[in-house]
Design a protein around this motif. Structure first.
Motif, PDB file in Angstrom:
ATOM      1  N   CYS A  11       0.821  -1.206   0.000  1.00  0.00           N
ATOM      2  CA  CYS A  11       0.000   0.000   0.000  1.00  0.00           C
ATOM      3  C   CYS A  11       0.856   1.257   0.000  1.00  0.00           C
ATOM      4  N   LYS A  12       0.204   2.373  -0.277  1.00  0.00           N
ATOM      5  CA  LYS A  12       0.842   3.689  -0.275  1.00  0.00           C
ATOM      6  C   LYS A  12       1.522   3.927   1.072  1.00  0.00           C
ATOM      7  N   GLY A  13       2.668   4.575   1.039  1.00  0.00           N
ATOM      8  CA  GLY A  13       3.387   4.881   2.270  1.00  0.00           C
ATOM      9  C   GLY A  13       4.225   3.733   2.799  1.00  0.00           C
ATOM     10  N   GLY A  14       4.459   2.715   1.983  1.00  0.00           N
ATOM     11  CA  GLY A  14       5.296   1.599   2.397  1.00  0.00           C
ATOM     12  C   GLY A  14       4.611   0.601   3.317  1.00  0.00           C
ATOM     13  N   LYS A  15       3.310   0.712   3.479  1.00  0.00           N
ATOM     14  CA  LYS A  15       2.572  -0.223   4.332  1.00  0.00           C
ATOM     15  C   LYS A  15       2.196  -1.455   3.529  1.00  0.00           C
ATOM     16  N   SER A  16       1.920  -2.536   4.244  1.00  0.00           N
ATOM     17  CA  SER A  16       1.448  -3.756   3.591  1.00  0.00           C
ATOM     18  C   SER A  16       0.443  -4.440   4.499  1.00  0.00           C
ATOM     19  N   VAL A  17      -0.355  -5.307   3.908  1.00  0.00           N
ATOM     20  CA  VAL A  17      -1.367  -6.050   4.659  1.00  0.00           C
ATOM     21  C   VAL A  17      -1.562  -7.403   3.992  1.00  0.00           C
ATOM     22  N   THR A  18      -1.770  -8.419   4.817  1.00  0.00           N
ATOM     23  CA  THR A  18      -2.087  -9.756   4.329  1.00  0.00           C
ATOM     24  C   THR A  18      -3.548 -10.038   4.653  1.00  0.00           C
ATOM     25  N   VAL A  19      -4.280 -10.529   3.666  1.00  0.00           N
ATOM     26  CA  VAL A  19      -5.709 -10.802   3.822  1.00  0.00           C
ATOM     27  C   VAL A  19      -5.969 -12.265   3.489  1.00  0.00           C
ATOM     28  N   LEU A  20      -6.723 -12.931   4.362  1.00  0.00           N
ATOM     29  CA  LEU A  20      -7.156 -14.293   4.092  1.00  0.00           C
ATOM     30  C   LEU A  20      -8.623 -14.235   3.681  1.00  0.00           C
TER      31      LEU A  20
ATOM     32  N   THR B 197     -14.230  -0.606   6.430  1.00  0.00           N
ATOM     33  CA  THR B 197     -14.607  -1.170   5.136  1.00  0.00           C
ATOM     34  C   THR B 197     -13.334  -1.490   4.366  1.00  0.00           C
ATOM     35  N   TRP B 198     -13.223  -2.725   3.905  1.00  0.00           N
ATOM     36  CA  TRP B 198     -12.136  -3.175   3.026  1.00  0.00           C
ATOM     37  C   TRP B 198     -12.772  -3.352   1.651  1.00  0.00           C
ATOM     38  N   TRP B 199     -12.347  -2.526   0.679  1.00  0.00           N
ATOM     39  CA  TRP B 199     -12.986  -2.513  -0.633  1.00  0.00           C
ATOM     40  C   TRP B 199     -11.956  -2.835  -1.694  1.00  0.00           C
ATOM     41  N   THR B 200     -12.184  -3.915  -2.423  1.00  0.00           N
ATOM     42  CA  THR B 200     -11.267  -4.330  -3.482  1.00  0.00           C
ATOM     43  C   THR B 200     -11.933  -4.158  -4.839  1.00  0.00           C
ATOM     44  N   LYS B 201     -11.118  -3.811  -5.827  1.00  0.00           N
ATOM     45  CA  LYS B 201     -11.556  -3.727  -7.218  1.00  0.00           C
ATOM     46  C   LYS B 201     -10.405  -4.269  -8.042  1.00  0.00           C
ATOM     47  N   GLY B 202     -10.557  -5.489  -8.534  1.00  0.00           N
ATOM     48  CA  GLY B 202      -9.448  -6.130  -9.246  1.00  0.00           C
ATOM     49  C   GLY B 202      -8.276  -6.295  -8.295  1.00  0.00           C
ATOM     50  N   PRO B 203      -7.060  -5.902  -8.721  1.00  0.00           N
ATOM     51  CA  PRO B 203      -5.885  -6.051  -7.853  1.00  0.00           C
ATOM     52  C   PRO B 203      -5.696  -4.895  -6.859  1.00  0.00           C
ATOM     53  N   GLN B 204      -6.582  -3.900  -6.880  1.00  0.00           N
ATOM     54  CA  GLN B 204      -6.457  -2.743  -5.982  1.00  0.00           C
ATOM     55  C   GLN B 204      -7.403  -2.876  -4.792  1.00  0.00           C
ATOM     56  N   ALA B 205      -7.029  -2.198  -3.674  1.00  0.00           N
ATOM     57  CA  ALA B 205      -7.874  -2.202  -2.476  1.00  0.00           C
ATOM     58  C   ALA B 205      -7.584  -0.976  -1.627  1.00  0.00           C
TER      59      ALA B 205
ATOM     60  N   LEU C 165      -5.551   2.548   4.753  1.00  0.00           N
ATOM     61  CA  LEU C 165      -4.618   1.930   3.809  1.00  0.00           C
ATOM     62  C   LEU C 165      -5.098   2.327   2.420  1.00  0.00           C
ATOM     63  N   ALA C 166      -4.232   3.007   1.678  1.00  0.00           N
ATOM     64  CA  ALA C 166      -4.645   3.548   0.373  1.00  0.00           C
ATOM     65  C   ALA C 166      -3.820   2.977  -0.752  1.00  0.00           C
ATOM     66  N   ASP C 167      -4.440   2.887  -1.910  1.00  0.00           N
ATOM     67  CA  ASP C 167      -3.771   2.454  -3.138  1.00  0.00           C
ATOM     68  C   ASP C 167      -3.023   1.133  -2.959  1.00  0.00           C
TER      69      ASP C 167
END
Length: 118
Positions: free
Chosen positions: A39-48, A87-95, A110-112
């Motif tokens: 994600c933007k700002g060097g952040k990351s997240v793992t989603v199951l 709210t976690w909103w995904t559209k294709g490979p983006q979230a 968490l953006a972009d």
């Protein structure tokens, strides 16, 4: 599989020694998929992601140190999941991850976010 979210909660880890996995015998898991986002700002997240045989979908991720189980709800486009005030909103490979209690002009928590390239 009669333990719908046992694997989901196992991935999230026990918060306390006495924590029990959530089981819903009436709902059976059809598939699971773990996706990592950068994600933007060097952040990351793992989603199951968990999909069930009765066509429900769930997303498990950690928000501000809290392990949350998001439930899929209707969306105009993409896949929209909600838990608590988030709210976690995904559209294709983006979230994006939104805090619905934040001011209307606030940026997402968490953006972009984009699925990590292998």
């Amino acid at each position: 599989m009669k333990r719908l979210l046992a694997c989901t909660l196992a991935m999230l880890g026990a918060q306390a020694a006495f924590a029990m996995p959530l089981t819903v015998p009436q709902i059976q898991t059809a598939s699971t998929q773990t996706t990592r986002y950068d994600c933007k700002g060097g952040k990351s997240v793992t989603v199951l992601y968990t999909n069930t045989r009765n066509h429900q979908s769930f997303a498990a991720l950690t928000v501000d140190g809290r392990k949350l189980l998001f439930v899929n709800v209707i969306a105009g486009s993409g896949a929209k999941y909600v838990a608590d005030q988030y709210t976690w909103w995904t559209k294709g490979p983006q979230a994006n991850l939104y805090d619905e209690m934040a001011a209307k002009d606030s940026s997402p928590l968490l953006a972009d976010c984009e699925t990590r390239k292998k």
